[in-house]
Motif scaffolding. Structure first.
Motif, PDB file in Angstrom:
ATOM      1  N   GLY A 150       0.834  -1.190   0.000  1.00 17.00           N
ATOM      2  CA  GLY A 150       0.000   0.000   0.000  1.00 17.00           C
ATOM      3  C   GLY A 150       0.871   1.243   0.000  1.00 17.00           C
ATOM      4  N   THR A 152       0.567   5.926   0.043  1.00 17.35           N
ATOM      5  CA  THR A 152      -0.130   7.204  -0.076  1.00 17.35           C
ATOM      6  C   THR A 152       0.852   8.228  -0.621  1.00 17.35           C
ATOM      7  OG1 THR A 152      -1.591   6.702   1.783  1.00 17.35           O
ATOM      8  CG2 THR A 152      -1.402   9.008   1.133  1.00 17.35           C
ATOM      9  N   ASN A 176      -3.734   9.373  -9.701  1.00 10.52           N
ATOM     10  CA  ASN A 176      -3.910   7.924  -9.578  1.00 10.52           C
ATOM     11  C   ASN A 176      -2.632   7.278  -9.062  1.00 10.52           C
ATOM     12  OD1 ASN A 176      -6.611   7.187 -11.214  1.00 10.52           O
ATOM     13  ND2 ASN A 176      -5.536   8.837 -12.274  1.00 10.52           N
ATOM     14  N   VAL A 177      -2.788   6.329  -8.145  1.00  9.95           N
ATOM     15  CA  VAL A 177      -1.654   5.602  -7.591  1.00  9.95           C
ATOM     16  C   VAL A 177      -1.917   4.107  -7.732  1.00  9.95           C
ATOM     17  CG1 VAL A 177      -0.200   5.226  -5.571  1.00  9.95           C
ATOM     18  CG2 VAL A 177      -1.279   7.456  -5.934  1.00  9.95           C
ATOM     19  N   GLY A 178      -0.924   3.387  -8.258  1.00 11.12           N
ATOM     20  CA  GLY A 178      -1.062   1.946  -8.448  1.00 11.12           C
ATOM     21  C   GLY A 178       0.188   1.208  -8.021  1.00 11.12           C
ATOM     22  N   ALA A 186       1.163  -0.754 -13.789  1.00  9.72           N
ATOM     23  CA  ALA A 186       0.510  -1.149 -12.544  1.00  9.72           C
ATOM     24  C   ALA A 186      -0.386  -2.356 -12.782  1.00  9.72           C
ATOM     25  CB  ALA A 186      -0.301   0.009 -11.984  1.00  9.72           C
ATOM     26  N   TYR A 188      -2.591  -2.998 -10.348  1.00  9.55           N
ATOM     27  CA  TYR A 188      -3.797  -2.598  -9.612  1.00  9.55           C
ATOM     28  C   TYR A 188      -3.707  -1.108  -9.311  1.00  9.55           C
ATOM     29  CZ  TYR A 188      -7.295  -2.420  -5.886  1.00  9.55           C
ATOM     30  OH  TYR A 188      -8.386  -2.098  -5.111  1.00  9.55           O
ATOM     31  N   TRP A 189      -4.807  -0.389  -9.564  1.00 10.79           N
ATOM     32  CA  TRP A 189      -4.873   1.047  -9.280  1.00 10.79           C
ATOM     33  C   TRP A 189      -5.836   1.296  -8.133  1.00 10.79           C
ATOM     34  CZ3 TRP A 189      -1.647   4.488 -11.507  1.00 10.79           C
ATOM     35  CH2 TRP A 189      -1.036   4.133 -12.703  1.00 10.79           C
ATOM     36  N   GLY A 190      -5.468   2.240  -7.274  1.00 12.60           N
ATOM     37  CA  GLY A 190      -6.385   2.672  -6.229  1.00 12.60           C
ATOM     38  C   GLY A 190      -7.405   3.651  -6.794  1.00 12.60           C
ATOM     39  N   SER A 208      -4.234   7.279  -2.624  1.00  9.97           N
ATOM     40  CA  SER A 208      -3.729   6.068  -1.995  1.00  9.97           C
ATOM     41  C   SER A 208      -4.070   4.833  -2.811  1.00  9.97           C
ATOM     42  CB  SER A 208      -4.309   5.923  -0.576  1.00  9.97           C
ATOM     43  OG  SER A 208      -3.953   7.012   0.233  1.00  9.97           O
ATOM     44  N   VAL A 209      -3.369   3.764  -2.492  1.00 12.28           N
ATOM     45  CA  VAL A 209      -3.657   2.456  -3.067  1.00 12.28           C
ATOM     46  C   VAL A 209      -3.352   1.400  -2.012  1.00 12.28           C
ATOM     47  CG1 VAL A 209      -1.324   2.206  -4.021  1.00 12.28           C
ATOM     48  CG2 VAL A 209      -3.207   0.882  -5.001  1.00 12.28           C
ATOM     49  N   SER A 210      -4.132   0.336  -1.989  1.00  9.62           N
ATOM     50  CA  SER A 210      -3.897  -0.801  -1.094  1.00  9.62           C
ATOM     51  C   SER A 210      -4.645  -1.996  -1.662  1.00  9.62           C
ATOM     52  CB  SER A 210      -4.369  -0.490   0.339  1.00  9.62           C
ATOM     53  OG  SER A 210      -5.768  -0.252   0.351  1.00  9.62           O
TER      54      SER A 210
END
Length: 270
Positions: A150, A152, A176-178, A186, A188-190, A208-210
């Motif tokens: 994860g 941020t 966007n954060v992945g 990526a 997976y993108w949050g 953020s992403v998790s």
């Protein structure tokens, strides 16, 4: 047809060898009682990659228990610079041994290696060093951070124009954060963060992403005018946008950091 062969010590009837179909047992005289002693064992050595499984060709009775497996590192990573500030440790899980009574064979699964402790965190700043393009309207970053689960990302948005007075207003953005296994993209993108401001101020932003794990943090953003125009020195200008990312806080998951660790497995059983 089943049967057995019993070979008795001529000097002591409580000491003998008992051969049955597919098995051999040794008995010693302990206090006048025939007592099972150490049986013949097989000792074999195989190389097994971490995360992999192996089914040796040898057959085992599985009685009284499946064969014992002892692991020794053969090729093991001891440090990952991508997780410099994370709590890194070498952990080797107990091997899983599944015995099949019908075939006598065992499947052995091994997991272990350099692991980032769950919950440990690393701060990455500044992010400007990881910028991958020069497009100010669609900037992107790729940050190598091993074993993260994860993250941020923190920054700010503003807009300005270098003509007479500086005017700050009229911007919209998405961030966007992945997380990805490789730098290519990526997996997976949050949820994207977005906003629109027309007050001329500088605004903090974060996204953020998790929910997944990987070795790279991927960041993408878009910035554009929100349609508001302003006048300066009697002229009308569209807005020049600016987004700045200050840093990222990345959290490690409990996962193996390397993908090519190898163990020698010593298999001892009957």
């Amino acid at each position: 047809m089943s049967g057995y062969l019993k070979c008795t010590d001529p000097d002591n009837p409580n000491k003998y060898i008992l051969l049955t179909e597919g098995d051999i047992r040794f008995y010693e005289d302990v206090g006048g009682v025939p007592t099972p002693a150490a049986a013949l064992t097989q000792i074999n050595i195989y190389d097994i990659a971490s995360g992999g499984s192996l089914t040796p060709g040898q057959r085992y009775t599985g009685d009284p228990e499946p064969p014992q497996v002892y692991l020794e590192p053969k090729r093991l990573r001891t440090f990952d610079y991508g997780g410099l500030a994370m709590d890194q440790r070498i952990e080797i899980d107990a091997p899983t041994v599944v015995h099949s009574p019908s075939t006598g064979k065992c499947q052995i699964t091994v997991n272990g290696g350099l692991r980032a402790a769950a919950g440990s965190a690393v701060a990455v700043a500044p992010l400007s060093a990881y910028r991958t393009n020069t497009d100010e309207l669609n900037p992107a970053w790729v940050v190598p951070v091993s074993g993260i689960s994860g993250a941020t990302v923190y920054g700010f948005v503003t807009n300005w124009i270098a003509s007479g007075d500086y005017n700050k207003y009229g911007i919209r953005y998405t961030l966007n954060v992945g997380i990805g296994a490789t730098s290519a993209g990526a997996d997976y993108w949050g949820a994207a963060a977005s906003g629109s401001f027309s007050d001329g101020a500088t605004h903090p932003i974060q996204a953020s992403v998790s929910g997944t794990s990987g070795n790279y943090l991927h960041i993408s953003a878009t910035v554009a005018s929100n349609g508001a125009l302003f006048s300066s020195d009697g002229e009308t200008f569209d807005c020049n946008q600016l987004i700045v990312l200050l840093g990222a806080r990345c959290v490690a998951g409990s996962r193996i950091l390397s993908s090519n660790d190898m163990f020698s497995a010593v298999i001892v059983g009957r």
